[in-house]
Design a protein around this motif. Structure first.
Motif: not given
Length: 120
Positions: A17-18, A22-24, A106-108
């Motif tokens: 989640e963290d 941070a990404y979104y 890409e997300d993390p």
């Protein structure tokens, strides 16, 4: 009769989640949407920007899809790609969709995301 897409659900591994926030929020510029308490207990997080909502749910044995992805329409695609790149996100341009400019990122946790803007 279908009226609209309410949200797109993507999966993520437990404890991510963290990194997702941070990404979104930090990279894509979305806002976190509070989940209802009964759903928040399951983990994951929800994000929104205008009419777009992405829900990230926790999935045991998570594996990102190599092909499945949401296609997110963007205003000023070049500037948005620059925003992502400046924040360390991968930007891979693809010119194969007639009438559109687009790139993938890409997300993390490895979820594939398509960003596109109609030409002209």
């Amino acid at each position: 009769m279908l009226a609209a897409v309410d949200h797109v659900q993507l999966a993520a591994p437990e404890g991510s989640e963290d990194a997702l926030r941070a990404y979104y929020v930090g990279v894509l510029g979305m806002t976190e949407i509070p989940k209802p308490p009964v759903l928040a207990a399951r983990g994951g997080c929800w994000f929104g920007a205008g009419a777009v909502q992405l829900h990230l749910g926790i999935e045991a044995d998570f594996r990102p899809s190599a092909k499945a992805h949401p296609g997110l329409r963007v205003v000023d695609l070049e500037a948005y790609a620059g925003r992502l790149a400046a924040r360390g996100a991968k930007v891979v341009w693809d010119g194969d969709l007639p009438g559109h400019r687009r790139f993938y990122s890409e997300d993390p946790v490895g979820n594939r995301l398509e960003f596109l803007e109609p030409e002209g």
